[in-house]
Design an enzyme around this catalytic site. Sequence first.
Site, PDB file in Angstrom:
ATOM      1  CE1 TYR A 250      89.518  76.328  -6.388  1.00  6.17           C
ATOM      2  CE2 TYR A 250      89.932  73.980  -6.632  1.00  6.17           C
ATOM      3  CZ  TYR A 250      90.020  75.272  -7.110  1.00  6.17           C
ATOM      4  OH  TYR A 250      90.618  75.500  -8.321  1.00  6.17           O
TER       5      TYR A 250
ATOM      6  CD  GLU B 166      88.838  78.488  -9.042  1.00  2.90           C
ATOM      7  OE1 GLU B 166      90.016  78.112  -9.163  1.00  2.90           O
ATOM      8  OE2 GLU B 166      88.526  79.670  -8.817  1.00  2.90           O
TER       9      GLU B 166
END
Length: 383
Positions: A101, A189
Amino acid sequence: MDLFEYQGKQYFARFGIPVSPGGVADTADEAVAQADAAGYPVVVKAQVQVGGRGKAGGIKLAQSPGEVRRHAENILGMDIRGHTVERLWIERASDIDQEYYASFTLDRGARKHLGMVSARGGIDIEQVAAEDPAAIARAHIDPVAGLGRPDAERLVEEAGLDPRARPGAVDILLKLYRCFVDGDADLVEINPLILTPDGRVHALDAKVSLDNNAEFRHPEWAAFRATEVLDAREKLARSKGLQYIGLAGSVGIIANGAGLAMSTLDVVNQAGGSAANFLDIGGGANAEVMANALEVINTDANVRSILINIFGGITRGDEVANGIVEALRRVAIVSPIVVRIDGTNAELGRAILKEQASGRIETQPTMLAAARRAVQLAEGARA
Ligand code: GDP
Ligand code: MN
């Protein structure tokens, strides 16, 4: 403005962030053509602005044209938590060794940019934050200094990424930061950021939210605006040049100036109610603008009462009142209206409303009194 995954990936690619080759499709035929072009196996991905598409069945691997067609037919039209799938993204499937992530966002409290990296990707970052906060490496970045290579190196090391993934991850972080800053985003993101078995790192998903305030310097964002998902109220408002933000409460609010509109929202809350919308008519509210604002609010089924809160400065109270009277002539308003006018020519304005619109609207002397009355009317109580 939130982007779809395929738009986010196009945006990433402009900043040199590696993504898989692919294309969009609005029909099963187009999906097969895109898969043929990308090369099998492919992933068929629902384009909706909501997370967890994988779990909802909106993301499927396909080995052949027949499989692509079958998945495309299933996914198009599918409802994913209130979002209907109208478009697919077809991309070459990747082999995944590990899922990570990475994100950059603005930490207003700290007045800094915030970078986050985790070796636990592919699941909701909120879930990781709740279960295992230590698994997320964070770095506050001074926006003037920017993100340096040592900062990026420290982030991937602290996050405990596989040593094979570190150089690629550092490179992507630096590019992702440029995308965030130069691309004028509020959020970028990548979840998951993957490491492939042959040691490459790249973005398998993209979440990008652009900063509307920077739109003036990005003519290319027009393409994103064109596909923006607005609710019906927001669409109507946009077509009339008004900024309408739909909320979930029952008091419709019209105010002049964003600051006053926000304060009005607060005062409605203070009075025990909640706003159905946020509508700022700006300075110089003439009859036309007021009529448009009332028309937009009128189409909102959540609205039970309307609160018009005007503080006259350059905008004069009598002009506003004439605008409201004119609006009432043009639009059949469903909900009761409460008006508070203060400032320049306020008395004159109130007199006009009393004379020409009495019975259909009422005035209140203060913002709080007006909010209380609007909340009371919204709840169906009688004075
Ligand atoms: P989200 O569920 O809406 O966040 O959609 P993502 O694009 O993040 O995909 C969800 C999951 O599908 C990923 O975490 C992967 O596990 C899987 N996935 C997506 N693309 C691929 C791919 O190309 N190959 C493989 N093997 N899995 C994929
Ligand atoms: Mn994802």
